[in-house]
Design a protein around this motif. Structure first.
Motif, short mmCIF file in Angstrom:
data_model
loop_
_atom_site.label_atom_id
_atom_site.label_comp_id
_atom_site.label_asym_id
_atom_site.label_seq_id
_atom_site.Cartn_x
_atom_site.Cartn_y
_atom_site.Cartn_z
N UNK A 28 -33.23 -45.58 73.26
CA UNK A 28 -34.40 -44.67 73.35
C UNK A 28 -34.09 -43.35 72.65
N UNK A 29 -32.84 -42.85 72.82
CA UNK A 29 -32.44 -41.60 72.16
C UNK A 29 -32.51 -41.75 70.64
N UNK A 30 -31.95 -42.87 70.13
CA UNK A 30 -32.01 -43.15 68.68
C UNK A 30 -33.46 -43.18 68.20
N UNK A 70 -41.93 -36.83 75.45
CA UNK A 70 -41.91 -36.79 76.93
C UNK A 70 -42.05 -38.21 77.50
N UNK A 76 -35.30 -39.82 68.02
CA UNK A 76 -34.91 -38.97 66.88
C UNK A 76 -35.41 -39.57 65.56
N UNK A 77 -35.26 -40.90 65.38
CA UNK A 77 -35.70 -41.53 64.13
C UNK A 77 -37.22 -41.47 63.98
N UNK A 136 -35.95 -34.55 64.46
CA UNK A 136 -35.36 -33.56 65.39
C UNK A 136 -36.35 -32.45 65.74
N UNK A 166 -41.10 -41.03 76.04
CA UNK A 166 -39.81 -41.72 75.84
C UNK A 166 -38.80 -41.25 76.89
N UNK A 225 -39.23 -33.74 68.10
CA UNK A 225 -38.65 -34.11 69.40
C UNK A 225 -38.29 -32.86 70.19
N UNK A 226 -37.68 -31.88 69.49
CA UNK A 226 -37.28 -30.65 70.22
C UNK A 226 -38.48 -29.77 70.54
N UNK A 227 -39.62 -30.07 69.92
CA UNK A 227 -40.86 -29.33 70.22
C UNK A 227 -41.57 -29.89 71.44
N UNK A 228 -40.94 -30.86 72.12
CA UNK A 228 -41.49 -31.48 73.33
C UNK A 228 -42.92 -32.03 73.13
#
Lengths: 264, 264
Positions: free
Chosen positions: A202-204, A223, A207-208, A212, A225, A215-218
């Protein structure tokens, strides 16, 4: 050892007997089963929702490899978490049926997980080949590989042991009892590794698929995932709690615990 | 319950007594302890090697935030895996000292993990703030947050229980015994979540630091990062195996198991 002797030993070893369960204990039992069921079904439902709402649904065709990939997370979550989770919990807490039927149900739930894991694996292998991406380069794939290997090995050992039970119950009892703690420990390990593979996967994917920055912008999809991952963490919590509650174990299995010091 | 009665019960419940351990069992015991020690120290050593060889070492200054970040994986692996791992295993298999000293060692190893986790957390928080990256957006951070919360809660419960033992041993025995299975189950859960946080963190770092192309090209650094993760998977395997081996448990703890049906 005679049954009467065991019965006597058990009534001294445990605070309450099977026939004297309090209302409070039944409430806890029902609550934990409900919570586990909601989480185990919920995590698969949430994965399917995520794929349909954000990832365009499913397909298996040469021109839509991304939709083919979507089968991978869905089937792996269904196989390693939902079906394996139900199978583990059922074996541990089911008091409704005779032990032989519980073992059969344990095998059936694992048999349902088996094709999910195989097709889920083939889906991502074929996706990588179509896209020209290397196979087995990431930590996620290495963990998944170990989890699949352990799953296959455990299934073979369980099937062999169950077969022995049907062919020659009494003659193989000692051998089968010595297998139980190892099978149980590596079963929990397989389940934990299956969840770890899902979490790294799920982390991969987050990000893919999002990059980044998004994803970091929420963003909403990030959320969702994360929520799938947190549901799995909650499932691990419920499973560990159930394993710690000796009173949830069926009486027959508890008797065996006293006789052979089986732990997990 | 009188001690003589327990002794009698134990000798009927377990196949071999503590004084009759075979050479084979001692070999297995020594092998498992050696393997666990090598893996637990090895995983931290490998992380430090990775940081020095590929990531430029450590620092805590405004102009080198990347070197400051390197403290995060190193300290989290040391805290959640190495120190917590030693603490869990020591509690379960140490037969050399009296039980009270084993409990003290269990607390000391967790006390060593505590500053590692706190400083490791502050290092990444400060790194994010310096770089202007959002905090707590990823699945890794959510899992890590739950693991840290559980660690703190477990430490508080363990400390409180240990304090009660020192103040009033006999009067609080029943209460403390009822805490044990819950503390043990959530202790294993904390350890598993700590490992899961490390695995998702390594996955993130591999993709962010190497990029998808270099990571999928199986460059040396990617293999080192995967090896750190696989060492953790091996540690989980050894821990689960040790938990399944009832005979590794010290005699005193096994007696308590028979009395109070403590499981994990």
């Amino acid at each position: 050892m005679a049954r009467g002797k065991n019965q006597n030993q058990r009534s001294r070893s445990y605070d309450s007997d099977d026939h004297e369960r309090g209302a409070c204990e039944w409430c806890e039992y029902a609550l934990v089963i409900t919570l586990a069921t909601v989480l185990l079904i919920g995590v698969s439902a949430l994965t399917i929702f995520w794929v349909f709402y954000y990832r365009g649904g499913y397909a298996w065709a040469d021109d839509t490899p991304d939709k083919q990939f979507n089968l991978h997370p869905t089937l792996m979550v269904a196989g390693f978490v939902t079906f394996c989770g139900f199978s583990v919990l059922l074996y541990r807490i089911c008091r409704c049926f005779r032990r032989i039927y519980v073992k059969l149900l344990h095998a059936i739930f694992h048999a349902l997980a088996f094709p999910c894991i195989v097709i889920g694996f083939l889906a991502v292998l074929d996706y990588h080949n179509k896209k020209g991406i290397n196979n087995f380069y990431s930590l996620h794939s290495w963990i998944g590989f170990v989890a699949m290997g352990l799953f296959g090995l455990q299934y073979a050992v369980g099937f062999f042991s169950f077969l022995l039970l049907l062919i020659c119950n009494k003659g193989t009892a000692g051998f089968r009892a010595s297998l139980v703690p190892i099978h149980a420990a590596f079963g929990i390990l397989t389940f934990v590794l299956g969840v770890a593979a899902c979490l790294t996967g799920l982390t991969e994917k987050a990000i893919f698929a999002l990059g980044a920055d998004r994803y970091s912008g929420l963003v909403d999809e990030g959320i969702i995932i994360n929520a799938i991952g947190v549901s799995m963490v909650a499932i691990l919590g419920v499973v560990m709690y159930i394993l710690s509650r000796e009173k949830f174990r069926p009486a027959e299995a508890r008797e065996r615990l006293t006789r052979t010091s089986v732990d997990l």
